[in-house]
Design a protein around this motif. Structure first.
Motif, PDB file in Angstrom:
ATOM      1  N   ASN A 231       0.823  -1.258   0.238  1.00 12.68           N
ATOM      2  CA  ASN A 231       0.063  -0.001  -0.046  1.00 12.68           C
ATOM      3  C   ASN A 231       0.937   1.286  -0.173  1.00 12.68           C
ATOM      4  N   PHE A 232       2.047   1.250   0.558  1.00 12.50           N
ATOM      5  CA  PHE A 232       2.938   2.338   0.734  1.00 12.50           C
ATOM      6  C   PHE A 232       4.439   1.623   0.085  1.00 12.50           C
ATOM      7  N   VAL A 233       5.110   2.631  -0.457  1.00  9.28           N
ATOM      8  CA  VAL A 233       6.544   2.480  -0.915  1.00  9.28           C
ATOM      9  C   VAL A 233       7.145   3.415  -0.237  1.00  9.28           C
ATOM     10  N   LYS A 234       8.141   3.086   0.773  1.00 12.80           N
ATOM     11  CA  LYS A 234       9.110   4.209   1.263  1.00 12.80           C
ATOM     12  C   LYS A 234      10.427   4.178   0.448  1.00 12.80           C
ATOM     13  N   ILE A 235      10.677   5.516   0.078  1.00 16.57           N
ATOM     14  CA  ILE A 235      11.831   5.378  -1.134  1.00 16.57           C
ATOM     15  C   ILE A 235      12.912   5.693   0.029  1.00 16.57           C
ATOM     16  N   ASP A 236      14.044   4.958  -0.413  1.00 13.51           N
ATOM     17  CA  ASP A 236      15.239   4.907   0.833  1.00 13.51           C
ATOM     18  C   ASP A 236      15.912   6.355   0.792  1.00 13.51           C
ATOM     19  N   ARG A 237      16.522   6.563   2.022  1.00 12.27           N
ATOM     20  CA  ARG A 237      17.002   7.997   2.164  1.00 12.27           C
ATOM     21  C   ARG A 237      18.361   8.022   1.229  1.00 12.27           C
ATOM     22  N   ILE A 238      19.013   6.917   0.851  1.00  7.72           N
ATOM     23  CA  ILE A 238      20.042   7.154  -0.010  1.00  7.72           C
ATOM     24  C   ILE A 238      19.686   7.765  -1.341  1.00  7.72           C
ATOM     25  N   LEU A 239      18.534   7.630  -1.849  1.00  7.75           N
ATOM     26  CA  LEU A 239      18.133   8.158  -3.016  1.00  7.75           C
ATOM     27  C   LEU A 239      17.536   9.938  -2.678  1.00  7.75           C
ATOM     28  N   ILE A 240      17.263   9.867  -1.555  1.00  7.90           N
ATOM     29  CA  ILE A 240      16.750  11.403  -1.225  1.00  7.90           C
ATOM     30  C   ILE A 240      17.972  12.288  -0.778  1.00  7.90           C
ATOM     31  N   THR A 241      19.012  11.943  -0.279  1.00 12.08           N
ATOM     32  CA  THR A 241      20.017  12.724   0.117  1.00 12.08           C
ATOM     33  C   THR A 241      20.629  13.306  -1.154  1.00 12.08           C
TER      34      THR A 241
ATOM     35  N   PHE B  16       5.161   5.510 -10.868  1.00 13.95           N
ATOM     36  CA  PHE B  16       4.840   3.949 -10.880  1.00 13.95           C
ATOM     37  C   PHE B  16       4.001   3.648  -9.748  1.00 13.95           C
ATOM     38  N   CYS B  17       4.212   4.304  -8.751  1.00 17.36           N
ATOM     39  CA  CYS B  17       3.191   4.238  -7.376  1.00 17.36           C
ATOM     40  C   CYS B  17       1.766   4.732  -7.936  1.00 17.36           C
ATOM     41  N   HIS B  18       1.802   5.948  -8.418  1.00 21.15           N
ATOM     42  CA  HIS B  18       0.550   6.479  -8.571  1.00 21.15           C
ATOM     43  C   HIS B  18      -0.118   5.666  -9.762  1.00 21.15           C
ATOM     44  N   GLU B  19       0.427   5.423 -10.728  1.00 20.95           N
ATOM     45  CA  GLU B  19      -0.173   4.435 -11.744  1.00 20.95           C
ATOM     46  C   GLU B  19      -0.866   3.256 -11.115  1.00 20.95           C
ATOM     47  N   ASN B  20      -0.302   2.739 -10.219  1.00 19.49           N
ATOM     48  CA  ASN B  20      -0.962   1.481  -9.624  1.00 19.49           C
ATOM     49  C   ASN B  20      -1.575   1.541  -8.178  1.00 19.49           C
ATOM     50  N   GLY B  21      -2.142   3.001  -7.976  1.00 18.90           N
ATOM     51  CA  GLY B  21      -2.796   3.050  -6.590  1.00 18.90           C
ATOM     52  C   GLY B  21      -1.792   3.043  -5.244  1.00 18.90           C
ATOM     53  N   LEU B  22      -0.462   3.172  -5.422  1.00 18.58           N
ATOM     54  CA  LEU B  22       0.163   2.964  -4.155  1.00 18.58           C
ATOM     55  C   LEU B  22       0.656   4.619  -3.790  1.00 18.58           C
ATOM     56  N   LYS B  23       1.118   4.527  -2.412  1.00 13.49           N
ATOM     57  CA  LYS B  23       1.369   5.983  -2.035  1.00 13.49           C
ATOM     58  C   LYS B  23       2.960   5.894  -1.970  1.00 13.49           C
ATOM     59  N   ALA B  24       3.387   7.016  -2.419  1.00 15.90           N
ATOM     60  CA  ALA B  24       5.002   7.021  -2.202  1.00 15.90           C
ATOM     61  C   ALA B  24       5.283   8.218  -1.280  1.00 15.90           C
ATOM     62  N   LEU B  25       6.322   7.422  -0.443  1.00 12.68           N
ATOM     63  CA  LEU B  25       6.981   8.140   0.888  1.00 12.68           C
ATOM     64  C   LEU B  25       8.307   8.305   0.639  1.00 12.68           C
ATOM     65  N   ALA B  26       8.719   9.725   0.637  1.00 10.34           N
ATOM     66  CA  ALA B  26      10.188  10.043   0.801  1.00 10.34           C
ATOM     67  C   ALA B  26      10.589  10.128   2.174  1.00 10.34           C
ATOM     68  N   GLU B  27      11.561   8.944   2.696  1.00 15.05           N
ATOM     69  CA  GLU B  27      12.192   8.970   3.905  1.00 15.05           C
ATOM     70  C   GLU B  27      13.445   9.518   4.177  1.00 15.05           C
ATOM     71  N   GLY B  28      13.952  10.039   4.984  1.00 11.78           N
ATOM     72  CA  GLY B  28      15.305  10.631   5.365  1.00 11.78           C
ATOM     73  C   GLY B  28      15.409  11.974   4.773  1.00 11.78           C
ATOM     74  N   VAL B  29      14.309  12.880   4.785  1.00 12.60           N
ATOM     75  CA  VAL B  29      14.306  14.155   4.173  1.00 12.60           C
ATOM     76  C   VAL B  29      14.793  14.949   5.364  1.00 12.60           C
ATOM     77  N   GLU B  30      16.146  15.741   5.056  1.00 13.89           N
ATOM     78  CA  GLU B  30      16.740  16.459   6.040  1.00 13.89           C
ATOM     79  C   GLU B  30      17.028  17.732   5.711  1.00 13.89           C
ATOM     80  N   THR B  31      16.841  18.202   4.625  1.00 12.75           N
ATOM     81  CA  THR B  31      16.906  19.605   4.064  1.00 12.75           C
ATOM     82  C   THR B  31      15.790  20.198   3.467  1.00 12.75           C
ATOM     83  N   TYR B  32      15.946  21.709   3.475  1.00  9.79           N
ATOM     84  CA  TYR B  32      14.884  22.246   2.620  1.00  9.79           C
ATOM     85  C   TYR B  32      14.528  21.969   1.242  1.00  9.79           C
ATOM     86  N   ASP B  33      15.848  21.970   0.635  1.00  8.07           N
ATOM     87  CA  ASP B  33      15.955  21.565  -0.800  1.00  8.07           C
ATOM     88  C   ASP B  33      15.425  20.331  -1.010  1.00  8.07           C
TER      89      ASP B  33
END
Length: 694
Positions: free
Chosen positions: A247-257, A275-292
């Motif tokens: 139901n949820f996909v947590k995108i790893d912080r390595i990709l977010i940094t 892909f998540c939106h096309e298949n009815g999944l929620k995309a979650l970005a984890e490890g967000v540590e800056t405004y940018d």
């Protein structure tokens, strides 16, 4: 071959394979496989025999694992040995605790859920990494799994009020099996809290489809959503999501940094989100540590955000994230929706800000009150220069904003000046100032007042609008006006209020001049739509022309109106189907007190009341005032309504009424007290010296 012989052969085969099993999980799979096969053999005692052999095989496996773990532990020395022993002590007494980190919505910054994160409070130098590392080394990962579920699920009971129905993500080591008795206890708790639990599983490449299917069946049967953690690392790829169907996909912080500065990461993360939106999944970005990083993932379309920048984990459940972070999320979301880039300028405590300079540098928002709670900030414009900039005040700001020939603007319906919660803001007007697109929003917990001798022109352009106050679904804070200049509000939209809000609040207009011009479905000059309004008009000059189906000059459309006017000049012109000049329109009562006033009303509507509640009770008192009413409509009344009770008291007033209707009277008041003054009534062409009542 008879069933007994077949069963014995199966048992022999099971023992041979069990003795060669390489891990506990492999042994568990063998148990389930042969248990199903033996169930088809109708012979008493075989299942009991299998169970006995299974327990024996597991005990042998456990001894081997403990021996292997002891050997590995014996190789540890120094700091590692100390950490290992601390973890063993933690697990011996179940000393694991859990902190809650908010997961926030990327559209409005509100908390959507929390993740329960394992901690070893009170044990120095031990992190979740150490716990998992040494639990695996000692063969005790199953205990970590059991403690995590039992501890967190029991915490949900104790914190139900703080959670307010928001889900909690619980981490699961999916390839670890718990003991049968603990498994049963956990399932009972999961059933009890299924509506507020999400199971978070780290992506494990060695899972085969049969294991995945069992996990999904287990949680699907309980109605519990699944989240895949750390997606985008290791062996992960888009095709694996088809296997997991979470139901949820947590995108790893390595990709977010540092994603804001890495084009490849942006492309990959956008692909995951799409892909998540096309298949009815929620995309979650984890490890967000800056405004940018925050801004980038929002612009890429992520649904949920988690990280230190929005909120750190805490033992106590956080009711909401910090106001500044919420506003940043909202502004970034607006940037996504509007296709424009938001650039925020943070004003110093006593700074004089040049709008022209900021506009040329590409800024679109001035933030006032960040890292300070008082101050005096001047916003200076030049001529008719439209800066395209709006102002955001932090929660708790108590200070002054000076506008000097400033032209602020925002997208239609969004405030040009936004006063946060628990604030007290004085707006000083110097010169000629203008707000375009939106007005001034004042949170219902705040106070707003004006001073200075400058003018303010508010030009609105949205389906629903407000000039100074709050939107139609909210209440506004206390509004006090003490300037000597002119405030004008103009709007050609569906519905709105010039000064006030949808749910109402207190308004005190003490000085200055005001002009309102609106055209649309329904309008309120000063007051509220659906809430109660308390209004004081003291020593000002107020003129309005409202055009639409339903209009109220001063008061409320659907609530009670308490109005006191003194030493002022008021002109109200309404062109409507249904109207109230001063009072309440569709429901609610009106309490009106007028003294030392000049007031003129000119109303054209099928059904109207110049003073009072059109569909409620009216208490009207007029003293030492000049009152002129010109109105026409089939159900036009000068005072009160046909359905509610009306009390009318006048003392030393000059009353002039010219009314045309089909009723044959100007009020239904039963209690009329006239203590001197002059009265001139013209009803349907006939003149009266006293008030004709129905």
């Amino acid at each position: 071959m008879n069933s007994k012989s077949k069963g014995i052969l199966l048992m022999k085969e099971y023992l041979e394979k069990a003795s060669g099993a390489g891990s506990t999980s492999e042994l568990v799979d063998l148990d389930e496989k042969y248990k199903a096969m033996l169930a088809d053999v109708d012979e008493d005692g075989l299942m009991e025999l299998h169970q006995a052999f299974s327990v024996y095989a597991r005990s042998i496996m456990q001894q081997l694992e403990e021996k292997e773990s002891s050997g590995k532990a014996a190789e540890l020395s120094g700091k590692a040995r100390s950490e290992y022993l601390k973890v063993q002590q933690l697990l011996d007494v179940n000393q694991l605790t859990y902190h809650f980190q908010p997961i926030v919505r990327a559209d409005n910054g509100q908390i959507f859920a929390y993740e329960a994160l394992m901690r070893a409070d009170g044990v120095e130098g031990i992190t979740p990494f150490h716990i998992l590392k040494y639990a695996e080394l000692s063969g005790r990962l199953s205990e970590v799994e059991e403690y995590t579920f039992l501890n967190v699920l029991n915490m949900l009971k104790d914190n139900s009020e703080s959670l307010r129905g928001r889900p909690v993500f619980i981490n699961s080591i999916a390839n670890v099996r718990t003991s049968p008795e603990k498994e049963e206890e956990i399932e009972l708790l999961l059933e009890e809290h299924a509506d507020i639990v999400v199971i978070e599983i780290t992506e494990i490449s060695e899972f085969d489809d049969s294991k995945l299917e069992k996990i999904k069946e287990k949680y699907d049967s309980l109605g519990i959503p699944i989240a895949i953690d750390d997606f985008g690392t290791g062996y992960s790829n888009i095709s694996n999501l088809l296997r997991y169907t979470p139901n949820f996909v947590k995108i790893d912080r390595i990709l977010i940094t540092d994603i804001a500065n890495n084009t490849n990461k942006k492309h990959f993360v956008r692909e995951i989100i799409d892909f998540c939106h096309e298949n009815g999944l929620k995309a979650l970005a984890e490890g967000v540590e800056t405004y940018d990083e925050l801004r980038t993932v929002i612009l890429l379309g992520v649904d949920l955000i988690q990280g230190f920048y929005t909120a750190r984990p805490a033992a106590d459940i956080l009711p909401e994230i910090h106001y500044e972070r919420r506003q940043e999320i909202i502004e970034c979301r607006r940037e996504l929706e509007d296709g424009r880039r938001l650039k925020i300028y943070t004003a110093d405590k006593y700074e004089k800000v040049s709008l022209e300079r900021l506009g040329k540098e590409g800024y679109s928002c001035i933030h006032i009150g960040f890292r300070y709670h008082d101050g005096n900030v001047t916003i200076a414009g030049s001529g008719n220069y439209d800066s395209g900039i709006h102002i955001q005040c932090s929660d708790g700001f108590n200070g002054m904003i000076v506008l000097e020939n400033a032209h602020l603007s925002n997208i239609a319906g969004r405030p040009c000046i936004d006063v946060g919660s628990e604030s007290c803001v004085t707006l000083c007007l110097n010169g000629n100032n203008r707000l375009t697109g939106g007005g001034i929003r004042v949170d219902e917990s705040s106070k707003f007042n004006t001073e200075g001798d400058g003018d303010l022109d508010i030009q609105l352009g949205d389906t629903d609008y407000y000039g100074i106050g709050n939107d139609l679904s909210s209440a506004h804070g206390r509004l006090e006006f003490g300037h000597d200049g002119t405030i004008s509000v103009s709007a050609k939209s569906h519905s709105g209020v010039c000064i006030g809000s949808g749910r109402g609040g207190e308004i005190s207009i003490g000085r200055g001049r005001y002009t309102f011009n609106t055209a649309g479905a329904s309008s309120v000059g000063v007051g509220a739509f659906d809430g109660n309004s308390k209004i004081e008009i003291l020593g000002c000059d107020l003129s309005m022309a409202l055009n639409g189906a339903f209009n109220v000059g001063i008061g409320a459309v659907g609530g009670n109106a308490k109005i006191h006017m003194i030493y002022s000049s008021v002109n109200v012109t309404l062109n409507s189907q249904m109207a109230a000049g001063v009072g309440s329109l569709s429901c609610g009562d009106a309490d009106i007190h007028i003294e030392h006033m000049n007031i003129h009303e000119n109303i054209h509507a099928s059904e109207l009341s110049a003073f009072g509640a059109l569909r409620g009770d009216s208490d009207i008192k007029m003293e030492n005032a000049n009152v002129e009413i010109t109105a026409d409509g089939s159900k036009a009344l000068a005072f009160g309504s046909k359905t509610g009770s009306t009390d009318l008291y006048t003392d030393a007033i000059t009353l002039s009424v010219e009314l045309a209707n089909s009723l044959g009277y100007i009020t239904t008041a039963k209690n009329i007290s006239n203590n001197g003054g002059r009265t001139k009534i013209k009803l349907n062409g006939s003149e009266y010296d006293t008030i004709p009542a129905g």
